[in-house]
Design an enzyme around this catalytic site. Structure first.
Site, PDB file in Angstrom:
ATOM      1  N   GLU A   1       1.956  -2.166  11.396  1.00 31.99           N
ATOM      2  CA  GLU A   1       0.800  -3.005  11.671  1.00 31.99           C
ATOM      3  C   GLU A   1       0.927  -4.395  11.046  1.00 31.99           C
ATOM      4  O   GLU A   1       1.543  -4.572  10.004  1.00 31.99           O
ATOM      5  CB  GLU A   1      -0.475  -2.341  11.137  1.00 31.99           C
TER       6      GLU A   1
ATOM      7  N   GLU B   1      -1.927   6.860   2.355  1.00 32.73           N
ATOM      8  CA  GLU B   1      -2.304   6.336   3.670  1.00 32.73           C
ATOM      9  C   GLU B   1      -1.697   4.952   3.770  1.00 32.73           C
ATOM     10  O   GLU B   1      -1.935   4.106   2.903  1.00 32.73           O
ATOM     11  CB  GLU B   1      -3.817   6.282   3.816  1.00 32.73           C
TER      12      GLU B   1
ATOM     13  N   HIS C   1      -7.383  -2.064  -8.429  1.00 29.61           N
ATOM     14  CA  HIS C   1      -6.698  -3.003  -7.544  1.00 29.61           C
ATOM     15  C   HIS C   1      -6.879  -4.420  -8.069  1.00 29.61           C
ATOM     16  O   HIS C   1      -7.979  -4.813  -8.486  1.00 29.61           O
ATOM     17  CB  HIS C   1      -7.254  -2.890  -6.128  1.00 29.61           C
TER      18      HIS C   1
ATOM     19  N   CYS D   1      -8.131  -0.019   8.254  1.00 35.13           N
ATOM     20  CA  CYS D   1      -6.905   0.739   8.509  1.00 35.13           C
ATOM     21  C   CYS D   1      -6.920   1.381   9.890  1.00 35.13           C
ATOM     22  O   CYS D   1      -5.874   1.788  10.402  1.00 35.13           O
ATOM     23  CB  CYS D   1      -6.687   1.793   7.425  1.00 35.13           C
TER      24      CYS D   1
END
Length: 527
Positions: free
Chosen positions: A392, A265, A188, A302
């Site tokens: 979200e 996810e 990442h 999350c």
């Protein structure tokens, strides 16, 4: 431990760099450069990494469960030895406090050891044997046996919000390695230096346990994800991140000549339903606990509860007022990186521009940090399935919604898309009659919580961290807990196979001493 750095790709047990040295590790608090620079992976290096993983898979997939378990244990040992200088580096890159990161490091090594325990139990084989019945009428039955085998090289994408537990040596990597799959990991961009140190720890474990070079590979870059997913030798993808990112990878995988599964996810609101008697008995306590939950880690979990639903009553009004009062005292917090902060600010801007959304309270403001926010939405937005209430806003914000009646509350729940979690807070008498609520929450969520809060995901055999779309791309799986291993395995049936060619799990003498389903009965007996 002294931190060493090269910024190169990890390919087949070697460090390599063909591309430009242009990727900078940055401090989360102010976006300034830490000083570590990384090489952008080239398309050729992506291919080399996948080739290395494919070469390693042919041998690694044939290792015994004990050998694999020893490998995972060694990775865990190496992670546990990473010292305070490592924790300080992760904190610089993510703005997460050292205490949180020390706990996350233990979770990361702990889930490696949990998968090692699973392997030593042997139940991942799920062996089934239906012996031949040559005398059966009207037709004889041949010998049929089944067990699970690993899929092949897996592409894993690091998550931003858990730089250890959902990243380089996180749950996707751990479960793929436990399944017998090799891994190509895309680091990442928010914590590349952290990824490099963890990758070095994995490499040390590879050497110490004599695993094949290339069982784990890591590449850097903002533009290599598509090349990785489209590579014909990649057999599945693990991803944790945004809905847009996960959906893009899913679409790429489905458009391949050979489509492959993507276990992504993505987005979850994680609704919390508060029942009237619970508010009468402990409304102030619930307000404080919910505020603690949705602001934990700057709302970057999350499983953050992002929506609170209740039935119109004086108690619900008092609860909202208590929640608003608590929020005004909440300090601003640094987010994981500049991109995450900008996304949060854009999400808040969209909420502010919706006429049926009212801003009720804000926490303390500080430049370049996220302010805690409380909104109230008209239930019509939810009943009309407005997009603002379906995806979200990643950060410390929560939306309260008031239903006129129990019937309208049930209708509102039915209008929600898939979720990672759903929470029900009530007193004993209310819960005893909450069958309809419970059924509806089960329909939309992978984990249903009663009188607790969804932040905090236990790593154990029974955990489900998944849910219907858009929470994940495949509701049949989980990215936390030992069930995660099944994403990277597939069943194979062996019909009329000679004993000498059968996998050990299916051989007559049961050399692994595992429980097997034999002619419909669980047994450890030899045939």
């Amino acid at each position: 431990m002294s931190i060493t750095h090269s910024g190169m790709q990890f390919i087949g047990g070697h460090r390599q760099a063909e591309g430009e040295r242009c990727l900078h590790s940055r401090r989360a608090v102010d976006n300034s450069s830490i000083g570590y620079v990384f090489y952008q992976a080239t398309v050729h290096e992506v291919d080399l990494a996948v080739q290395a993983a494919a070469d390693a898979f042919s041998r690694y997939s044939q290792t015994s469960l004990e050998e694999r378990a020893d490998f995972l244990d060694k990775i865990a040992d190496e992670i546990d030895t990473l010292g305070n200088d490592f924790i300080a580096l992760v904190s610089e890159e993510t703005a997460l406090p050292p205490v949180r990161l020390q706990g996350e490091r233990l979770r990361t090594s702990g889930q490696m050891r949990l998968f090692a325990t699973l392997l030593r139990r042997g139940d991942i084989h799920a062996a089934r044997i239906d012996t031949a019945q040559p005398e059966r009428k009207p037709l004889p039955r041949v010998d049929i046996r089944q067990c699970y085998i690993p899929l092949g090289p897996i592409a894993v994408f690091g998550a931003s919000n858990f730089p250890l537990a959902f990243s380089t040596a996180g749950g996707d990597t751990a479960s793929a390695l436990a399944a017998g799959c090799s891994v190509v990991f895309k680091a990442h961009s928010g914590h590349m230096a952290t990824a490099e140190i963890i990758a070095q720890a994995i490499e040390r474990a590879v050497i110490a346990t004599q695993m094949p070079a290339g069982v784990f590979n890591m590449i850097y870059g903002n533009s290599v994800g598509a090349d990785l997913v489209k590579h014909p030798m990649i057999q599945a993808v693990g991803f944790t991140g945004s809905l847009a990112g996960g959906r893009a990878l899913f679409n790429m995988a489905m458009q391949r000549p050979q489509p492959i599964p993507v276990f992504a996810e993505m987005s979850s609101i994680n609704p919390v339903i508060v029942l009237p008697n619970a508010l009468i008995q402990r409304g102030k306590q619930i307000a404080q606990e919910l505020a603690n939950s949705f602001t934990l880690g700057c709302g970057q979990f999350c499983t953050k509860p992002g929506m609170i639903l209740g039935i119109r009553s004086p108690e619900f009004d008092r609860f909202i007022a208590q929640l608003a009062q608590d929020i005004t005292l909440r300090p601003a917090q640094s987010m994981l990186n500049q991109g995450t902060l900008l996304s949060y600010q854009e999400g808040i801007h969209q909420l502010d521009n919706e006429p049926l959304m009212t801003q009720l309270a804000t926490g303390e403001y500080h430049e370049n940090q996220a302010t805690t926010m409380l909104y109230r939405a008209d239930i019509a937005l939810l009943l009309n399935k407005n997009a603002l209430l379906q995806e979200e806003v990643f950060g410390p914000v929560v939306i309260v919604i008031e239903a006129e009646s129990q019937h309208q509350l049930l209708r509102a729940i039915d209008c929600l898309q898939g979720q990672l979690t759903a929470t029900l807070i009530g007193e004993h008498d209310e819960l005893a009659n909450a069958h309809e609520l419970s059924r509806r929450l089960q329909n939309i969520a992978g984990r249903v919580v009663v009188n607790g809060y969804p932040t905090g995901v236990e790593v154990c055999d029974a955990m489900v961290h998944g849910g219907p779309y858009p929470a994940t791309s495949d509701a049949r799986g989980t990215s936390v807990g030992t069930l995660a291993i099944w994403r990277f395995l597939r069943p194979v049936c062996f019909q009329n196979y000679p004993e000498s060619l059968l996998p050990p799990a299916l051989q007559d003498r049961n050399p692994l001493n595992i429980s097997r389903l034999i002619n419909g009965v669980m047994s450890r007996d030899a045939l």
